[in-house]
Design a protein around this motif. Structure first.
Motif, mmCIF file in Angstrom:
data_model
loop_
_atom_site.group_PDB
_atom_site.id
_atom_site.type_symbol
_atom_site.label_atom_id
_atom_site.label_comp_id
_atom_site.label_asym_id
_atom_site.label_seq_id
_atom_site.Cartn_x
_atom_site.Cartn_y
_atom_site.Cartn_z
ATOM 1 N N ILE A 1 -22.920 -13.067 23.323
ATOM 2 C CA ILE A 1 -22.114 -13.449 22.083
ATOM 3 C C ILE A 1 -20.588 -14.414 22.538
ATOM 4 C CG2 ILE A 1 -20.490 -11.544 20.704
ATOM 5 C CD1 ILE A 1 -23.416 -10.242 20.285
ATOM 6 N N SER B 1 -18.075 -12.915 13.212
ATOM 7 C CA SER B 1 -18.894 -11.519 12.784
ATOM 8 C C SER B 1 -20.168 -11.345 13.746
ATOM 9 C CB SER B 1 -19.080 -10.428 11.688
ATOM 10 O OG SER B 1 -19.068 -9.695 11.694
ATOM 11 N N SER B 2 -19.795 -10.207 14.157
ATOM 12 C CA SER B 2 -21.125 -10.081 15.065
ATOM 13 C C SER B 2 -21.374 -8.061 15.046
ATOM 14 C CB SER B 2 -21.906 -10.551 16.503
ATOM 15 O OG SER B 2 -22.811 -10.706 17.475
ATOM 16 N N ARG B 3 -22.937 -7.816 15.119
ATOM 17 C CA ARG B 3 -22.272 -6.136 14.671
ATOM 18 C C ARG B 3 -23.706 -6.101 15.855
ATOM 19 N NH1 ARG B 3 -21.192 -6.390 9.851
ATOM 20 N NH2 ARG B 3 -22.865 -6.823 9.436
ATOM 21 N N LEU B 4 -23.329 -4.770 17.115
ATOM 22 C CA LEU B 4 -24.644 -4.501 17.810
ATOM 23 C C LEU B 4 -24.636 -2.958 18.195
ATOM 24 C CD1 LEU B 4 -23.724 -6.459 20.736
ATOM 25 C CD2 LEU B 4 -25.917 -6.675 19.924
ATOM 26 N N ASN B 5 -25.832 -2.413 18.910
ATOM 27 C CA ASN B 5 -25.442 -0.976 18.680
ATOM 28 C C ASN B 5 -25.011 -1.120 20.027
ATOM 29 O OD1 ASN B 5 -26.657 -0.578 15.797
ATOM 30 N ND2 ASN B 5 -28.679 -1.040 16.297
ATOM 31 N N LEU C 1 -29.221 -16.378 18.180
ATOM 32 C CA LEU C 1 -28.884 -15.959 19.602
ATOM 33 C C LEU C 1 -29.528 -14.172 18.983
ATOM 34 C CD1 LEU C 1 -27.477 -14.406 21.827
ATOM 35 C CD2 LEU C 1 -25.423 -13.932 20.382
ATOM 36 N N PHE C 2 -30.092 -13.834 17.904
ATOM 37 C CA PHE C 2 -30.634 -12.566 17.915
ATOM 38 C C PHE C 2 -32.158 -13.619 17.182
ATOM 39 C CE2 PHE C 2 -26.483 -10.366 18.261
ATOM 40 C CZ PHE C 2 -26.667 -9.327 18.750
ATOM 41 N N GLU D 1 -33.399 -5.056 16.450
ATOM 42 C CA GLU D 1 -32.011 -3.614 15.996
ATOM 43 C C GLU D 1 -31.463 -3.809 17.508
ATOM 44 O OE1 GLU D 1 -35.511 -1.596 18.344
ATOM 45 O OE2 GLU D 1 -36.855 -1.661 17.130
ATOM 46 N N LEU D 2 -31.265 -4.302 17.598
ATOM 47 C CA LEU D 2 -30.490 -4.864 19.101
ATOM 48 C C LEU D 2 -28.421 -5.109 18.047
ATOM 49 C CD1 LEU D 2 -32.092 -6.446 21.644
ATOM 50 C CD2 LEU D 2 -31.036 -4.055 22.236
ATOM 51 N N GLY D 3 -29.252 -6.051 16.858
ATOM 52 C CA GLY D 3 -27.680 -6.238 16.347
ATOM 53 C C GLY D 3 -27.946 -8.022 15.583
ATOM 54 N N GLN D 4 -26.695 -8.151 14.975
ATOM 55 C CA GLN D 4 -26.994 -9.492 14.046
ATOM 56 C C GLN D 4 -25.508 -10.386 14.590
ATOM 57 O OE1 GLN D 4 -26.797 -6.922 10.791
ATOM 58 N NE2 GLN D 4 -26.394 -8.313 9.376
ATOM 59 N N ILE D 5 -25.288 -11.744 13.913
ATOM 60 C CA ILE D 5 -24.277 -12.712 14.277
ATOM 61 C C ILE D 5 -24.091 -13.084 12.356
ATOM 62 C CG2 ILE D 5 -25.407 -13.774 15.197
ATOM 63 C CD1 ILE D 5 -22.412 -14.483 16.465
ATOM 64 N N GLU D 6 -23.540 -12.931 12.490
ATOM 65 C CA GLU D 6 -23.231 -14.509 10.887
ATOM 66 C C GLU D 6 -22.097 -15.184 10.894
ATOM 67 O OE1 GLU D 6 -23.719 -11.282 7.784
ATOM 68 O OE2 GLU D 6 -21.529 -11.607 7.188
#
Lengths: 375, 375
Positions: free
Chosen positions: A85, A111-115, B277-278, B305-310
């Motif tokens: 990222i 915008s990226s979200r990660l756990n 990436l995801f 599960e790990l994450g996302q991006i937009e």
């Protein structure tokens, strides 16, 4: 947890720490990077089974603001995904973590979200005694390691030989690596009188060389029972120490020789490289060296069905007996010749079954030993 | 057979020819390079199952003598060992072959001997009709191939799709590659009116691109029933042609669209790259594109599960319907965007189940089609 950070500073630190972290760690949390946001700086930590790297990003660098911590905190986040990222984000990064360890990373319209993982579950750093340490110019240390690390054993049967031996004694640091067939030794004067020794995994040495290669800083070396730690201004590298007794080095180094020759290093290196062309296919990269008329050396490999190669080179000088025929592993000879940087070097022989000693002319800070191959 | 040759000229030709030769050819002689010494030049030939490369070294180059043939003849010699030897020799090379096909290669004080094969046992070159050929600027041809070859099928179930289709018709050359999910097409005007088509293995295309990349010369293309041959002054590349009927291309290209948008190519490329990436971890690199308010496009992957991006990007322009939601293979989209070199490009859509068409703005010499992924 919440901070705004310069993209380049964050990217460089994350990539440097992230590249040692294994995607397939024993615990999922160990494939993560730990980020600690404090009032004055951001700390980034990554580890693998041998070592831990800690990078510190201070709030200001060269007078400009690098990171602004809006709310302190800590989190562990997948090294692989965080690295990917940050590589791909264009601009200043806004980083937040909510109470469920959900991380949001924003840059421009992206915008990226990660756990994430709770930072509490991440292992603590090794405890080091910080009262005693050895300061060294990073350039000198890295040079010593490059002169030796290639010679470690690649074989795990004697784990202690897979590392580089650090021996501090009498105001000197001596670094040694050996696989019991060849040995590389480098020594330098240091400014501290300490007496201690330890064996550092070659993996650590390689990472240290990459990590500190471009700094002109001082590296402080801290040693405890199980760990060694190398510290520069912004970086700490902790490594485990290999367990076991290192061989008694001085006993291995011959003190008297039958013949010593002087040669141009690069010319010899090229000759050995050519000779290994056919030898490598068969046995131990065996290359034959033979003195001729007290002024020349013949270099040849035994050859195969496919072909053979041989050449004659002139010596720069010779002392002692003028006859010798010996066979060595050409690959080991090439590595020793590459580790030496000087234009002229000496090779000393004590007979066809005794190790060859290679040294730069007139310098005592480096030597290489290579045992012959039976012919 | 006996000749003296400039080291660099010989090395370059041997390495260029040698790198296509497989060490594990079906017959040992096919892992060799054939060298033919004639009065006026030296010819070097190497081959693999797809192609044959022939390099000619003339006696003189730029007014200085490159090769002196003392005794004509021919020999086949291991590509691997000859390449390694010439790489490692320092100077002018003296090359001789005795009546038993024993080769001696000398340079300065270095002497190497290799066992060769009789040149009579080496396969003949394909026979080409040299009365008709198509001359093309190498720069144009190589560019067309780079714009298409990446899109060939990597799957051998329809072998004809693993090559690039060359279609000469109406004073134009059209090159096409497709794996039936995406297609790349490049066309240019040529100076000859010929009508013929053939499919060239992608392996040949890649070798041709490397071999002729730096020439500003003309490449003459010769086509026979089973072979195609590309010739520049010093080099000939013969390739087999793939057997089979190529799909009817024009039928595949949509002519009408519901929506056409204009975008900055690099910005879109970076956005798709981030989105994959995801997506790459899960299914077909699936990336979702969604028009928003007739002025923006939202790019996102489904996330794991790990994450996302937009992210959201602004369009440069839009024509037609202002609503669209479609999913495509992000990897294919990235490759098409990289093949296009223009700053601005257009994407045309005919609905969520119809292929997307990508083109440079205002140019008709290149297009890319990508079928959507079912959502």
């Amino acid at each position: 947890m919440e901070f705004i950070i310069n993209h380049t500073a964050f990217k460089n630190a994350v990539l440097e720490v992230g590249k040692i972290v294994s995607e397939k760690a024993t615990l999922p949390i160990l494939s993560g990077i730990k980020i600690i946001a404090e009032k004055d700086n951001l700390t980034i930590i990554g580890s693998n089974s041998d070592l831990v790297i800690e990078k510190i990003i201070p709030t200001f660098s060269n007078g400009s603001k690098v990171v602004e911590v809006l709310q302190p905190g800590s989190i562990v986040i997948s090294a692989k995904y965080l690295s990917e990222i940050v590589k791909k984000l264009p601009n200043e990064i806004y980083f937040t973590v909510n109470e469920n360890n959900r991380v949001t990373i924003q840059s421009d319209n992206i915008s990226s979200r990660l756990n994430g993982f709770s930072a509490l579950e991440y292992p603590n750093l090794p405890l080091m005694d910080d009262t005693q340490y050895i300061p060294m110019a990073s350039k000198v240390l890295i040079e010593m390691l490059k002169q030796t690390v290639f010679a470690v054993s690649k074989n795990e049967t004697r784990p202690v030989l897979t590392g580089v031996y650090f021996h501090f004694s009498k105001g000197q640091l001596t670094c040694v690596a050996t696989n019991s067939i060849r040995l590389a030794l480098s020594k330098r004067v240091i400014n501290v009188r300490v007496n201690c020794s330890c064996v550092v995994p070659s993996h650590t040495i390689n990472e240290l060389s990459k990590l500190m290669n471009n700094t002109s800083e001082t590296i402080d070396i801290f040693i405890s029972d199980h760990y060694i730690m190398f510290e520069s201004t912004m970086t700490k590298l902790y490594s485990r120490i290999l367990v076991g007794t290192y061989p008694h080095i001085l006993r291995l180094i011959p003190q008297e020789f039958q013949t010593t020759i002087t040669m141009e290093r690069k010319q010899l290196l090229n000759g050995i490289d050519r000779a290994t062309l056919f030898s490598s296919v068969t046995n131990n990269n065996k290359v034959y060296l033979e003195l001729q008329e007290g002024s020349k050396i013949k270099i040849r490999s035994h050859g195969t069905e496919l072909g053979q190669i041989e050449e004659t080179q002139y010596l720069k000088g010779i002392q002692g007996e003028r006859e010798l025929s010996i066979a060595v592993d050409g690959g080991y000879l090439i590595e020793a010749l590459k580790a030496l940087k000087e234009d002229e070097i000496s090779l000393s022989f004590s007979g066809p079954m005794k190790p060859i000693l290679l040294k730069p002319i007139g310098l005592d800070d480096q030597l290489h030993l290579i045992s012959p191959v039976r012919t």
